[in-house]
Design a protein around this motif. Structure first.
Motif, PDB file in Angstrom:
ATOM      1  N   THR A 253       0.859  -1.181   0.000  1.00 47.74           N
ATOM      2  CA  THR A 253       0.000   0.000   0.000  1.00 47.74           C
ATOM      3  C   THR A 253       0.895   1.230   0.000  1.00 47.74           C
ATOM      4  OG1 THR A 253      -1.785  -1.143   1.144  1.00 47.74           O
ATOM      5  CG2 THR A 253      -1.781   1.248   1.261  1.00 47.74           C
ATOM      6  N   ALA A 257      -2.299   5.596   3.397  1.00 53.36           N
ATOM      7  CA  ALA A 257      -3.189   4.797   4.245  1.00 53.36           C
ATOM      8  C   ALA A 257      -2.481   4.169   5.433  1.00 53.36           C
ATOM      9  CB  ALA A 257      -3.873   3.713   3.410  1.00 53.36           C
ATOM     10  N   ASN A 258      -1.300   3.567   5.213  1.00 49.59           N
ATOM     11  CA  ASN A 258      -0.619   2.896   6.331  1.00 49.59           C
ATOM     12  C   ASN A 258      -0.194   3.867   7.427  1.00 49.59           C
ATOM     13  OD1 ASN A 258      -1.003   0.484   5.047  1.00 49.59           O
ATOM     14  ND2 ASN A 258       1.147   0.127   4.550  1.00 49.59           N
ATOM     15  N   THR A 261      -3.213   4.865   9.341  1.00 48.94           N
ATOM     16  CA  THR A 261      -3.676   3.766  10.185  1.00 48.94           C
ATOM     17  C   THR A 261      -2.863   3.692  11.474  1.00 48.94           C
ATOM     18  OG1 THR A 261      -4.492   2.446   8.330  1.00 48.94           O
ATOM     19  CG2 THR A 261      -3.917   1.251  10.338  1.00 48.94           C
ATOM     20  N   ALA A 264      -3.842   6.507  13.718  1.00 47.14           N
ATOM     21  CA  ALA A 264      -5.170   6.302  14.303  1.00 47.14           C
ATOM     22  C   ALA A 264      -5.104   5.299  15.447  1.00 47.14           C
ATOM     23  CB  ALA A 264      -6.138   5.824  13.231  1.00 47.14           C
ATOM     24  N   GLU A 265      -4.312   4.234  15.277  1.00 51.48           N
ATOM     25  CA  GLU A 265      -4.166   3.244  16.347  1.00 51.48           C
ATOM     26  C   GLU A 265      -3.536   3.851  17.597  1.00 51.48           C
ATOM     27  OE1 GLU A 265      -3.553  -0.641  13.402  1.00 51.48           O
ATOM     28  OE2 GLU A 265      -1.837   0.238  14.463  1.00 51.48           O
ATOM     29  N   GLU A 269      -5.261  10.673  15.196  1.00 55.63           N
ATOM     30  CA  GLU A 269      -5.876  10.976  13.912  1.00 55.63           C
ATOM     31  C   GLU A 269      -5.745  12.471  13.597  1.00 55.63           C
ATOM     32  OE1 GLU A 269      -8.482   7.725  15.817  1.00 55.63           O
ATOM     33  OE2 GLU A 269      -7.363   9.518  16.456  1.00 55.63           O
TER      34      GLU A 269
END
Length: 451
Positions: A253, A257-258, A261, A264-265, A269
């Motif tokens: 990817t 996106a990665n 992600t 966000a984890e 964010e």
């Protein structure tokens, strides 16, 4: 999101290539790390097939693959973290560390942390990768020959048997996985390939586990909370596994996106500045669509650090492709800023060809009608294969490039340009990024934001 608004100096940075790779992610990360203090460079996709060239102002050159491109930053190297999304090749990593030592980096492995969950790419994966690519003959995909795709494919088919970084610290467990891996690949794709001996490879994996700090899922959230980091992307959005043009894509990817992600984890964010990188012309290494390809430009714009690769094939050059880069912007969800590299290329084109540089504003399909492309709303590889076929038959609609190309590119893509490179080093950049005060201690700052 609530809490104190972030300033650019407090934000993480995500660097993404808006083309087919080779746009200048490495030199962009090097510049960022020279201008600001970052806790680490985080790699969030790809593996040893990455090739990010950085030339330091003193002439030292390194092609970064797994180490982050902040390693040659002035004053002190910026550490690297390999996230769980990276495919780690310990053998290639050792070779890269050796070259960094020759450049004066005292202890490269001391700068490195690696997520235990990351997959490892092995000599068996690499051997089968090359067997498959040779068998394709003229229909080669343009693989780098490093085994990253084979690693991902095996992990998807046999998730419990796929070797990981954490396994390197458990010789018995790793031995069992490697024996099963070698047997499976030999049966299904090896075709008589002379694979290495498992027992001979185990000491190298053990040495890797002893020399590098292996970390679990708690490490990266703490790192992101402690100080800003740079997420250094690999390859380009137009090679993305879902948004690229199969079969000439990577098993990775390549969008933002990665990194998003991972943030966000960690409860962060929206805490990043997304930086897209483009050249003033469009390039591609190896097979696949390049609608604006022009051999005349290739002769006018020789590459010092990119050439014909034994597996990828030739380095190809075309006019700046606004259609493709707009597609990449849409595929990755947009960026906040642009870095434009090779700003001297339009003048070199004029000098070499006697003609003004051009850029592509549209495509004409095989029947001459306008051809428009847009990313799929949901992953659809069959649809992308149809797009590939259409692009291979398409012709570019070319117009004269404006006199001030970097500013014009920003206007055409609708993104502010914050750095422009007219040469290969950080000193060749004009930027809106201010340097941090010399007296700043570099103490870690909290960047935690409550949701």
């Amino acid at each position: 999101m609530t809490g104190t608004p972030r300033r650019w100096a407090d934000e993480h940075a995500v660097v993404v290539d808006l083309g087919f790779g080779d746009a200048g992610k490495g030199v962009t990360v090097d510049l960022l790390c020279a201008r600001r203090r970052f806790g680490a460079v985080v790699r969030a996709n790809g593996g040893a097939q990455a090739a990010h060239n950085v030339v330091a102002p003193d002439g030292r050159h390194h092609t970064f693959a797994q180490f982050g491109a902040g390693t040659l930053a002035p004053d002190s190297p910026v550490p690297t973290h390999l996230s769980r999304f990276v495919v780690v090749d310990p053998f290639a990593l050792a070779a890269e560390a050796g070259h960094l030592v020759s450049l004066g980096v005292r202890d490269p492995f001391a700068l490195l942390t690696v997520d235990r969950r990351a997959l490892i790419s092995t000599p068996w994966h690499q051997a089968v990768n090359r067997v498959r690519e040779r068998a394709r003959g003229a229909a080669r995909h343009g693989s780098c020959g490093m085994g990253v795709g084979e690693t991902m494919a095996y992990a998807l088919a046999h998730p419990e048997d796929a070797p990981t970084v954490g396994d390197c610290a458990d010789p018995a467990r790793l031995r069992g996985k490697l024996v099963r891996l070698a047997a499976y690949l030999a049966e299904h794709a090896g075709r008589g390939e002379d694979f290495p001996d498992v027992e001979e490879c185990l000491p190298a994996y053990r040495a890797f586990a002893e020399r590098v700090r292996l970390v679990d899922e708690r490490y990266l959230p703490g790192l992101l909370a402690a100080s800003p980091v740079v997420f250094e992307g690999a390859q380009g959005v137009l090679l993305d596994e879902w948004h690229g043009f199969p079969p000439h894509t990577t098993w990775s990817t390549t969008t933002t996106a990665n990194p998003l992600t991972l943030m966000a984890e960690a409860g962060q964010e929206g805490g990043a500045r997304r930086i897209g990188v483009v050249r003033t012309y469009t390039t591609r290494h190896g097979a696949g669509p390049l609608v604006t390809e022009d051999p005349v430009l290739g002769a006018a714009l020789p590459e010092r650090h990119n050439g014909t690769h034994p597996w990828q094939g030739g380095f190809r050059v075309g006019h700046l492709d606004l259609v493709a880069h707009r597609y990449a912007l849409e595929a990755t969800g947009g960026v906040d800023a642009l870095v434009v590299t090779h700003a001297d290329a339009p003048d070199r084109i004029r000098a070499a060809t006697g003609a003004a540089p051009r850029w592509c504003t549209g495509y004409a399909g095989a029947d001459g009608s306008p051809l428009r492309i847009a990313p799929a709303a949901v992953p659809d590889l069959e649809r992308q294969e149809r797009v590939t076929a259409a692009l291979l038959a398409a012709r570019p609609v070319l117009e004269a490039m404006p006199v001030e190309p970097a500013a014009a590119i920003g206007d055409a893509l609708g993104v502010p340009v914050e750095a422009v490179f007219s040469g290969p080093t950080r000193e060749d950049a004009r930027t809106t990024w201010a340097r941090e005060p010399r007296g700043w201690s570099g103490a870690r700052r909290s960047t935690r934001v409550s949701a």
